[in-house]
Design a protein around this motif. Structure first.
Motif, PDB file in Angstrom:
ATOM      1  N   MET A  13     -26.549 -33.663 -15.508  1.00 56.98           N
ATOM      2  CA  MET A  13     -27.091 -32.580 -14.734  1.00 56.98           C
ATOM      3  C   MET A  13     -27.504 -33.305 -13.643  1.00 56.98           C
ATOM      4  O   MET A  13     -27.991 -34.247 -13.377  1.00 56.98           O
ATOM      5  N   ASN A  14     -27.436 -32.478 -12.307  1.00 56.39           N
ATOM      6  CA  ASN A  14     -28.066 -33.178 -11.098  1.00 56.39           C
ATOM      7  C   ASN A  14     -29.348 -32.307 -10.676  1.00 56.39           C
ATOM      8  O   ASN A  14     -29.397 -31.041 -11.251  1.00 56.39           O
ATOM      9  N   ALA A  15     -29.945 -32.848  -9.643  1.00 54.03           N
ATOM     10  CA  ALA A  15     -31.260 -32.166  -8.916  1.00 54.03           C
ATOM     11  C   ALA A  15     -30.896 -30.617  -8.889  1.00 54.03           C
ATOM     12  O   ALA A  15     -31.876 -30.006  -9.020  1.00 54.03           O
ATOM     13  N   SER A  16     -29.778 -30.591  -8.275  1.00 56.28           N
ATOM     14  CA  SER A  16     -29.576 -29.022  -7.815  1.00 56.28           C
ATOM     15  C   SER A  16     -29.274 -28.103  -8.737  1.00 56.28           C
ATOM     16  O   SER A  16     -29.386 -26.881  -8.689  1.00 56.28           O
ATOM     17  N   THR A  17     -29.188 -28.699 -10.184  1.00 55.37           N
ATOM     18  CA  THR A  17     -29.016 -27.512 -11.381  1.00 55.37           C
ATOM     19  C   THR A  17     -30.222 -27.648 -12.217  1.00 55.37           C
ATOM     20  O   THR A  17     -30.169 -26.884 -13.146  1.00 55.37           O
ATOM     21  N   ALA A  18     -31.137 -28.508 -11.945  1.00 56.27           N
ATOM     22  CA  ALA A  18     -32.395 -28.795 -12.651  1.00 56.27           C
ATOM     23  C   ALA A  18     -33.155 -27.154 -12.552  1.00 56.27           C
ATOM     24  O   ALA A  18     -33.221 -26.734 -11.317  1.00 56.27           O
ATOM     25  N   GLN A  19     -33.697 -26.584 -13.524  1.00 58.32           N
ATOM     26  CA  GLN A  19     -34.222 -25.411 -13.205  1.00 58.32           C
ATOM     27  C   GLN A  19     -35.706 -25.190 -13.870  1.00 58.32           C
ATOM     28  O   GLN A  19     -35.920 -25.985 -14.830  1.00 58.32           O
ATOM     29  N   ARG A  20     -36.745 -24.347 -13.368  1.00 56.83           N
ATOM     30  CA  ARG A  20     -37.927 -24.129 -13.785  1.00 56.83           C
ATOM     31  C   ARG A  20     -37.648 -22.956 -15.003  1.00 56.83           C
ATOM     32  O   ARG A  20     -37.163 -21.732 -14.601  1.00 56.83           O
ATOM     33  N   MET A  45     -25.311 -23.611 -13.077  1.00 52.91           N
ATOM     34  CA  MET A  45     -26.671 -23.263 -13.343  1.00 52.91           C
ATOM     35  C   MET A  45     -26.628 -22.866 -14.718  1.00 52.91           C
ATOM     36  O   MET A  45     -27.523 -23.186 -15.498  1.00 52.91           O
ATOM     37  N   LEU A  46     -25.735 -21.980 -15.228  1.00 49.42           N
ATOM     38  CA  LEU A  46     -25.643 -21.537 -16.635  1.00 49.42           C
ATOM     39  C   LEU A  46     -25.415 -22.725 -17.603  1.00 49.42           C
ATOM     40  O   LEU A  46     -25.812 -22.950 -18.516  1.00 49.42           O
ATOM     41  N   SER A  47     -24.286 -23.398 -17.206  1.00 45.13           N
ATOM     42  CA  SER A  47     -23.916 -24.527 -17.689  1.00 45.13           C
ATOM     43  C   SER A  47     -24.927 -25.831 -18.050  1.00 45.13           C
ATOM     44  O   SER A  47     -25.049 -26.283 -18.977  1.00 45.13           O
ATOM     45  N   ALA A  48     -25.735 -25.880 -16.995  1.00 43.31           N
ATOM     46  CA  ALA A  48     -26.877 -26.939 -17.019  1.00 43.31           C
ATOM     47  C   ALA A  48     -27.664 -26.418 -18.098  1.00 43.31           C
ATOM     48  O   ALA A  48     -28.472 -27.504 -18.789  1.00 43.31           O
ATOM     49  N   ILE A  49     -27.906 -25.244 -18.434  1.00 45.33           N
ATOM     50  CA  ILE A  49     -28.842 -25.079 -19.585  1.00 45.33           C
ATOM     51  C   ILE A  49     -28.166 -24.950 -20.961  1.00 45.33           C
ATOM     52  O   ILE A  49     -28.407 -25.592 -22.028  1.00 45.33           O
ATOM     53  N   VAL A  50     -27.042 -24.389 -20.852  1.00 45.11           N
ATOM     54  CA  VAL A  50     -26.010 -24.187 -22.355  1.00 45.11           C
ATOM     55  C   VAL A  50     -25.633 -25.373 -22.666  1.00 45.11           C
ATOM     56  O   VAL A  50     -25.660 -25.489 -23.927  1.00 45.11           O
ATOM     57  N   LYS A  51     -25.119 -26.294 -21.734  1.00 51.27           N
ATOM     58  CA  LYS A  51     -24.403 -27.451 -22.453  1.00 51.27           C
ATOM     59  C   LYS A  51     -25.426 -28.262 -23.198  1.00 51.27           C
ATOM     60  O   LYS A  51     -25.126 -28.891 -24.395  1.00 51.27           O
ATOM     61  N   PRO A  52     -26.672 -28.849 -22.713  1.00 49.04           N
ATOM     62  CA  PRO A  52     -27.371 -29.579 -23.779  1.00 49.04           C
ATOM     63  C   PRO A  52     -27.600 -28.746 -25.180  1.00 49.04           C
ATOM     64  O   PRO A  52     -27.745 -29.410 -26.193  1.00 49.04           O
ATOM     65  N   LEU A  53     -27.787 -27.459 -25.037  1.00 45.09           N
ATOM     66  CA  LEU A  53     -28.255 -26.572 -26.044  1.00 45.09           C
ATOM     67  C   LEU A  53     -27.023 -26.677 -27.058  1.00 45.09           C
ATOM     68  O   LEU A  53     -27.141 -27.331 -28.338  1.00 45.09           O
ATOM     69  N   ALA A  54     -25.755 -26.581 -26.493  1.00 49.21           N
ATOM     70  CA  ALA A  54     -24.671 -26.697 -27.387  1.00 49.21           C
ATOM     71  C   ALA A  54     -24.207 -27.989 -28.081  1.00 49.21           C
ATOM     72  O   ALA A  54     -24.000 -28.408 -29.154  1.00 49.21           O
ATOM     73  N   GLU A  55     -24.763 -29.343 -27.387  1.00 48.80           N
ATOM     74  CA  GLU A  55     -24.414 -30.298 -27.686  1.00 48.80           C
ATOM     75  C   GLU A  55     -25.653 -30.884 -28.915  1.00 48.80           C
ATOM     76  O   GLU A  55     -25.229 -31.740 -29.487  1.00 48.80           O
ATOM     77  N   ALA A  56     -26.727 -30.035 -28.925  1.00 48.60           N
ATOM     78  CA  ALA A  56     -27.752 -30.177 -30.083  1.00 48.60           C
ATOM     79  C   ALA A  56     -27.397 -29.350 -31.143  1.00 48.60           C
ATOM     80  O   ALA A  56     -28.205 -29.079 -31.993  1.00 48.60           O
ATOM     81  N   ALA A  57     -26.347 -28.568 -31.073  1.00 48.69           N
ATOM     82  CA  ALA A  57     -25.859 -27.460 -31.999  1.00 48.69           C
ATOM     83  C   ALA A  57     -27.080 -26.372 -32.254  1.00 48.69           C
ATOM     84  O   ALA A  57     -27.024 -25.874 -33.197  1.00 48.69           O
ATOM     85  N   ILE A  58     -27.522 -26.088 -30.922  1.00 44.09           N
ATOM     86  CA  ILE A  58     -28.420 -24.841 -30.890  1.00 44.09           C
ATOM     87  C   ILE A  58     -27.787 -23.446 -30.648  1.00 44.09           C
ATOM     88  O   ILE A  58     -27.194 -23.394 -29.496  1.00 44.09           O
ATOM     89  N   PRO A  59     -27.424 -22.543 -31.364  1.00 43.42           N
ATOM     90  CA  PRO A  59     -26.950 -21.352 -30.867  1.00 43.42           C
ATOM     91  C   PRO A  59     -27.612 -20.585 -29.732  1.00 43.42           C
ATOM     92  O   PRO A  59     -28.740 -20.667 -29.722  1.00 43.42           O
ATOM     93  N   VAL A  60     -26.868 -20.006 -28.975  1.00 40.72           N
ATOM     94  CA  VAL A  60     -27.500 -19.308 -27.858  1.00 40.72           C
ATOM     95  C   VAL A  60     -26.632 -17.731 -27.803  1.00 40.72           C
ATOM     96  O   VAL A  60     -25.652 -17.573 -28.261  1.00 40.72           O
ATOM     97  N   PHE A  61     -27.708 -16.746 -27.058  1.00 39.93           N
ATOM     98  CA  PHE A  61     -26.996 -15.800 -26.743  1.00 39.93           C
ATOM     99  C   PHE A  61     -27.371 -15.691 -25.179  1.00 39.93           C
ATOM    100  O   PHE A  61     -28.555 -15.793 -24.909  1.00 39.93           O
ATOM    101  N   VAL A  62     -26.462 -15.262 -24.278  1.00 26.46           N
ATOM    102  CA  VAL A  62     -26.867 -15.201 -22.943  1.00 26.46           C
ATOM    103  C   VAL A  62     -26.759 -14.021 -22.102  1.00 26.46           C
ATOM    104  O   VAL A  62     -25.792 -13.234 -22.463  1.00 26.46           O
ATOM    105  N   ALA A  63     -27.576 -13.616 -21.190  1.00 30.74           N
ATOM    106  CA  ALA A  63     -27.486 -12.411 -20.528  1.00 30.74           C
ATOM    107  C   ALA A  63     -27.817 -12.869 -19.184  1.00 30.74           C
ATOM    108  O   ALA A  63     -29.035 -13.435 -18.829  1.00 30.74           O
ATOM    109  N   SER A  64     -27.058 -12.501 -18.270  1.00 35.90           N
ATOM    110  CA  SER A  64     -27.239 -13.093 -16.874  1.00 35.90           C
ATOM    111  C   SER A  64     -27.631 -11.870 -15.831  1.00 35.90           C
ATOM    112  O   SER A  64     -27.202 -10.503 -16.042  1.00 35.90           O
TER     113      SER A  64
END
Length: 139
Positions: free
Chosen positions: A1-8, A73-92
């Motif tokens: 991830m780069n600084a432009s996709t880091a989020q609070r 932006m969404l990928s920066a959140i979901v990708k590390p969760l997926a790599e850790a095998a954590i299920p997600v549900f997303v609403a944008s």
């Protein structure tokens, strides 16, 4: 991830339930997200006592709102969760994403997101959800 996709990311309160209703089913007025799809309605609402086995924690990136034209932006959140095998549900939303993870995986999700470069805050704005010291260290 780069600084432009880091989020609070704020941890939303209370916990949520995700449910499916057939077409014609009407959700109660306590819904947060309502999506109509060909197979019916998907509803995200505040969890109740009967939902104990299916509660979700919400991470919301509203503090780092972004336009629809900002890639990754969404990928920066979901990708590390997926790599850790954590299920997600997303609403944008128009400006940010709500990423739900099972409540039982909250601490693991916080750790994974902070290690990926995101700042995770409780709903009251306190940073360092894992350690309480703002550094993200610990546990």
């Amino acid at each position: 991830m780069n600084a432009s996709t880091a989020q609070r990311l704020s941890i939303m309160s209370p916990t949520f339930a995700v449910e499916h209703l057939p077409h014609g089913g009407l959700p109660e007025d306590d819904w947060l997200v309502l999506v109509r799809a060909p197979e019916g309605l998907t509803v995200v609402r505040e969890a109740r006592g009967a939902d104990a086995a299916e509660q979700w924690i919400g991470f919301y990136g509203g503090a780092t709102a972004h336009g629809l034209d900002v890639p990754g932006m969404l990928s920066a959140i979901v990708k590390p969760l997926a790599e850790a095998a954590i299920p997600v549900f997303v609403a944008s939303t128009f400006h940010a994403d709500l990423v739900l993870v099972p409540e039982l995986r909250k601490q693991q999700a916080v750790t994974v997101l902070e290690e990926a470069g995101h700042q995770v805050m409780s709903q009251d704005g306190a940073a360092g959800e894992r350690s309480g010291d703002g550094t993200g260290a610990g546990r």
